[in-house]
Scaffold this motif. Structure first.
Motif, mmCIF file in Angstrom:
data_model
loop_
_atom_site.group_PDB
_atom_site.id
_atom_site.type_symbol
_atom_site.label_atom_id
_atom_site.label_comp_id
_atom_site.label_asym_id
_atom_site.label_seq_id
_atom_site.Cartn_x
_atom_site.Cartn_y
_atom_site.Cartn_z
ATOM 1 N N ASP A 30 0.839 -1.142 0.267
ATOM 2 C CA ASP A 30 -0.394 0.593 -0.428
ATOM 3 C C ASP A 30 1.190 1.343 0.082
ATOM 4 O O ASP A 30 1.791 1.395 1.415
ATOM 5 C CB ASP A 30 -0.963 -0.072 1.539
ATOM 6 C CG ASP A 30 -2.477 0.647 0.845
ATOM 7 O OD1 ASP A 30 -1.898 1.920 0.760
ATOM 8 O OD2 ASP A 30 -2.741 1.077 2.104
ATOM 9 N N ARG A 62 0.608 4.108 0.475
ATOM 10 C CA ARG A 62 -0.467 5.746 2.012
ATOM 11 C C ARG A 62 0.543 4.735 2.862
ATOM 12 O O ARG A 62 1.125 6.343 2.780
ATOM 13 C CB ARG A 62 -1.916 5.518 1.249
ATOM 14 C CG ARG A 62 -2.585 6.450 0.197
ATOM 15 C CD ARG A 62 -3.473 5.887 -0.524
ATOM 16 N NE ARG A 62 -3.699 6.352 -1.968
ATOM 17 C CZ ARG A 62 -4.812 6.163 -2.923
ATOM 18 N NH1 ARG A 62 -5.665 5.003 -2.552
ATOM 19 N NH2 ARG A 62 -5.049 6.815 -3.068
ATOM 20 N N ALA A 63 0.241 3.959 2.947
ATOM 21 C CA ALA A 63 0.474 3.890 3.905
ATOM 22 C C ALA A 63 2.523 3.994 3.812
ATOM 23 O O ALA A 63 3.091 4.317 5.253
ATOM 24 C CB ALA A 63 0.587 2.335 4.250
ATOM 25 N N GLY A 99 3.590 -6.989 4.766
ATOM 26 C CA GLY A 99 1.558 -6.861 4.241
ATOM 27 C C GLY A 99 2.537 -8.273 2.313
ATOM 28 O O GLY A 99 1.670 -8.566 2.073
ATOM 29 N N SER A 101 -6.673 -9.742 9.410
ATOM 30 C CA SER A 101 -6.280 -8.355 8.603
ATOM 31 C C SER A 101 -6.208 -8.257 7.255
ATOM 32 O O SER A 101 -5.392 -7.491 6.879
ATOM 33 C CB SER A 101 -4.669 -9.227 10.020
ATOM 34 O OG SER A 101 -4.325 -10.134 8.347
ATOM 35 N N ILE A 102 -6.502 -8.911 6.812
ATOM 36 C CA ILE A 102 -6.952 -8.671 5.537
ATOM 37 C C ILE A 102 -7.967 -7.724 4.624
ATOM 38 O O ILE A 102 -8.377 -7.002 5.332
ATOM 39 C CB ILE A 102 -7.199 -10.236 4.203
ATOM 40 C CG1 ILE A 102 -8.029 -10.977 4.900
ATOM 41 C CG2 ILE A 102 -5.417 -10.319 3.430
ATOM 42 C CD1 ILE A 102 -8.125 -12.825 4.197
ATOM 43 N N SER A 103 -8.435 -7.364 3.643
ATOM 44 C CA SER A 103 -9.315 -6.296 3.455
ATOM 45 C C SER A 103 -8.252 -5.793 3.255
ATOM 46 O O SER A 103 -7.411 -5.353 3.537
ATOM 47 C CB SER A 103 -10.903 -6.357 3.879
ATOM 48 O OG SER A 103 -10.758 -6.234 5.527
ATOM 49 N N LEU A 104 -9.299 -3.623 3.574
ATOM 50 C CA LEU A 104 -8.983 -2.713 3.292
ATOM 51 C C LEU A 104 -8.532 -2.640 1.352
ATOM 52 O O LEU A 104 -8.064 -3.281 0.956
ATOM 53 C CB LEU A 104 -7.499 -2.459 4.079
ATOM 54 C CG LEU A 104 -7.612 -2.372 5.361
ATOM 55 C CD1 LEU A 104 -6.476 -1.522 5.886
ATOM 56 C CD2 LEU A 104 -9.067 -1.488 5.425
ATOM 57 N N SER A 105 -9.125 -1.116 1.577
ATOM 58 C CA SER A 105 -8.580 -0.837 0.190
ATOM 59 C C SER A 105 -6.667 -0.923 -0.379
ATOM 60 O O SER A 105 -6.504 -0.528 1.194
ATOM 61 C CB SER A 105 -9.450 0.740 0.090
ATOM 62 O OG SER A 105 -8.909 1.803 0.814
#
Lengths: 521, 256
Positions: free
Chosen positions: A146, A148-149, A171, A249-253
């Motif tokens: 990600d 952004r992170a 990740g 802990s999966i999912s999220l955009s």
């Protein structure tokens, strides 16, 4: 009949149960190839009779595949890390990576057993079987983080190391775990193949080899069954572990980062050349590092000498070319047939999803069946002619291609499927407009995946059954202790396999670019 | 709380080179945010407002110009932990709990997380997420995740806060709620704040001054002072003077 059964059984279980019932009937009355297909009950009874034989063989296979699995995966994760951090290292190692991916294990099994001792050849072949899958999964996992992170970490002065440690490594865990899952059966298959090609007393491959000449189909089937179960279980164990570990802990955009690009420029052709030379350098370095005697271990130059410069070179070349002329056409024909069948079935399955759901589990089970164990069974069923080679090639290409294309079609976004429907299009038109073009990239991915497998299938069939082509030349040379030819066949079959892969990749790029759907891999 | 620091942007210029075509993302962008002030940067999509913010944090290399945060270069300021940041996407790590996500900047800065436990608890309360400290981001709604991102932006006790459309993905009602909460947090901490947004009402409601940008090339065309008294409340959204200011900014935005 089926209607009555469906009242008692969940629909998912119906096809396998019907299949097993048919198997039992066919076997019980010796309906297939005069008893070559024993009934399931006969195989199970024979397993029970042979039960004292199995523990030693199963333990040997598990030890070799386990050690290979651990070593191969360690190297793969490390290599993945290096490749992600250094695009230059990735580019340089591309030749070695493709060679490891494409090499037919059967071609190098004799070399390994000649140059290494004891369990080592089995461990090496098992490790080679897992390396590419896990390396690729690690690179994918580390690359698709990600951004952004990562920006947040960088906004507090974190460098590449901090981003890797805090964002990318953790990740990548799901991807790496799924790599382990796919790699686990490969380790088992690699170990069995080395046992088969390399003698030794214990191991399922050795057991199979010892039982081949005895004309006892029920035992051969029993060994095949046990090998399949072990390979399948190893997959299931890692499937379970990854489901346990991932949980919430999966999912999220995700805002995935693009694949790293090697800086183009003057350095690029040099890197390309390096990538081509690297596998040969590794070959040379390994021989040198392990102090293999010149008589046994042939360097790349010794192979060139054997084929082109020595007095016996014309005879060797003639043998090799004759073998290639037998192997290549049937490889291509079997591959084309297997892929066409898989494509047609997957696309048809899009129209009848129930069929796909019923068929997919069976296809997956056959995928974990070790090829060396499968081949003697097919010989029993089909004899030793061209048909057996063709069938083996079709079966090794068909199933992975089918699974891949069917999954690809399943990933077409709903909205894209429903748009033509919303304008009143029929199933066929929707298929032509959306499903077929959308599944093309997956067809090509399947071609790349299956090309090396097709060559492996043909060579195993030639070695075990038909006594023709490259596989047979390898087996013969082993008998004559013709080390020059053993190394030559190994090198040529790896190069051939890589060439098939590269041709498939070239066609893929051209077509997909023209269609504007180039995919990151 | 340590004294707030100011932001000085002078002559930021940046060109992106695409295939055969170059885009001047920023041309000579200058802006001063005095210590403790709240500045909003507004403009149409693609005008370069996010680039201004990323460059202010040292995330985007510049062709020309200079960024100073409390008199320091951005790289030094961020590494010293005097800045806090929240982006449009919360960018939370899905495998970390709310508490550990908020602690992330401390880990990056190499500070001890242990002694900060109390402050993290206070921050969770400040953004209205009491009781959610152990929840994983996947279990939260979009608005809650965004509030975690705000708490995370404040954890290093920053003197300067950068917000890049932090409420852009939220619905109107939630957005106004968050605006009021942000105003309260700003008032309580006194942190210098630069907010990038494309919502005129949000900019007017929150800021002391609104800098208006336009695209191609990205540049600041006007800076409008917002003289509304504080604390500002929801009723303000329907006040005539509020709308006057909004209309004035809309006029500048649309080139009137």
């Amino acid at each position: 009949m089926a209607l009555d059964l469906s009242r008692w059984l969940p629909p998912v279980l119906l096809p396998p149960v019907l299949l097993l019932a048919a198997w039992e009937v066919l076997g019980r009355f010796d309906l297939v190839a005069s008893g070559a297909l024993p009934a399931l009950s006969e195989i199970l009874i024979r397993l029970w009779v042979d039960r004292a034989d199995y523990p030693a063989h199963v333990t040997a296979t598990l030890l070799a595949s386990g050690a290979g699995f651990v070593i191969g995966n360690l190297l793969a994760v490390l290599a993945g890390l290096v490749f992600v951090m250094s695009p230059v290292a990735e580019r340089l190692s591309r030749g070695v990576n493709i060679a490891i991916f494409a090499l037919p294990p059967i071609a190098i099994a004799p070399i390994l057993t000649l140059t290494l001792e004891g369990m080592t050849p089995r461990i090496v072949l098992a490790a080679l079987g897992v390396y590419f899958v896990t390396m690729q999964a690690t690179v994918t996992g580390l690359t698709q983080y990600d951004t952004r992170a990562a920006d947040v970490v960088r906004a507090y002065g974190g460098g590449r190391g901090a981003v890797l440690r805090l964002v990318r490594l953790r990740g990548a865990v799901p991807a790496i775990l799924s790599g382990f899952r796919v790699a686990a059966p490969n380790a088992v298959l690699g170990a069995i193949l080395a046992e088969f090609g390399g003698g030794g007393r214990f191991g399922l491959g050795a057991y199979l080899l010892g039982s081949l000449g005895r004309g006892e189909p029920d035992r051969l089937w029993g060994i095949g069954l046990v090998a399949t179960i072990i390979a399948g279980l190893s997959y299931a164990v890692f499937a379970l572990i990854s489901r346990r570990m991932l949980g919430a802990s999966i999912s999220l955009s995700l805002n995935p980062a693009a694949a790293p690009q090697v800086p183009m420029g003057a350095a690029s052709p040099l890197l390309g050349l390096g990538a081509i030379l690297m596998p040969f350098a590794v070959w040379w370095a390994l021989l040198w590092a392990m102090q293999v005697p010149d008589m046994l271990g042939k360097t790349p130059w010794a192979v060139v000498d054997y084929l082109f410069l020595a007095d016996t070179a014309p005879a060797a070349r003639a043998k090799l070319l004759a073998a290639l002329a037998e192997t290549l056409p049937i490889t291509l024909a079997g591959m084309a047939a297997g892929l066409a069948f898989a494509f047609a079935l997957a696309v048809a399955g899009r129209l009848t999803p129930a069929f796909t759901r019923a068929f997919l589990p069976i296809a997956l089970v056959t995928q974990t069946m070790p090829l060396v164990a499968l081949t003697p069974l097919l010989v029993l069923l089909l004899g030793r002619g061209t048909a057996v080679t063709l069938w083996i090639t079709i079966s090794v290409t068909f199933f992975p291609a089918y699974v891949m294309i069917a999954q690809g079609i399943a990933q077409v976004p709903r909205a894209a499927l429903e748009l033509p429907r919303a304008y009143g299009a029929t199933g066929w038109r929707e298929l032509r407009l959306v499903t077929l073009p959308a599944s093309l990239p997956w067809l090509f991915a399947a071609v790349k995946l299956t090309a090396p497998r097709a060559l492996l299938g043909v060579m195993i069939a030639e070695w075990l059954a038909t006594g023709r082509g490259l596989g047979n030349l390898l087996n013969q040379s082993r008998g004559y202790l013709d080390f020059g030819m053993i190394w030559t066949v190994a090198a040529v079959s790896v190069i051939l396999s890589v060439a098939l892969y590269l041709v498939a990749q070239g066609i893929e790029r051209t077509v997909l670019r023209r269609m504007g759907m180039i995919r990151q891999n | 709380m340590t004294a707030p620091a100011g932001i000085v942007l002078s002559g930021l210029t940046k060109t992106f080179h695409g295939r055969g075509k170059s885009v001047t993302a920023l041309r000579d962008v200058s802006l001063i945010c005095p210590p403790g002030s709240f500045t909003a940067l507004i403009g149409p999509s693609g005008c370069g407002k996010s680039t201004v913010l990323r460059a202010s944090l040292g995330l985007e290399p510049l062709d020309a110009g200079k960024v100073e945060i409390g008199g320091q270069a951005p790289e030094r300021a961020t590494a010293a932990g005097i800045t806090g940041v929240a982006f449009q996407d919360a960018g939370l790590l899905p495998w970390r709990s709310v508490t550990r996500n908020i602690a992330l900047p401390l880990e990056v800065l190499g500070r001890d997380v242990g002694p900060a436990a109390g402050r993290i608890r206070d921050l969770i309360a400040l953004v209205g997420l009491t009781g959610y400290g152990d929840a994983l981001p996947g279990e939260l709604s979009g608005g809650m995740r965004q509030r975690v991102a705000i708490a995370r932006a404040l954890v290093s006790e920053p003197r300067v806060l950068f917000l890049d459309e932090p409420f852009g993905a939220l619905d109107q009602i939630l957005r106004r709620q968050m605006n009021i909460e942000l105003q309260r947090i700003w008032a309580e901490t006194g942190v210098t704040t630069l907010l990038v947004t494309h919502g005129i009402d949000e900019a007017v409601f929150l800021a002391d001054r609104v800098a208006v940008m336009q695209a191609e090339p990205g540049r600041i065309v006007d800076v409008v002072d917002i003289d509304l008294p504080r604390p500002r409340e929801t009723a303000l959204f329907s006040a005539p003077h509020f709308h006057e200011l909004c209309d004035r900014i809309a006029g500048v935005l649309h080139g009137a």
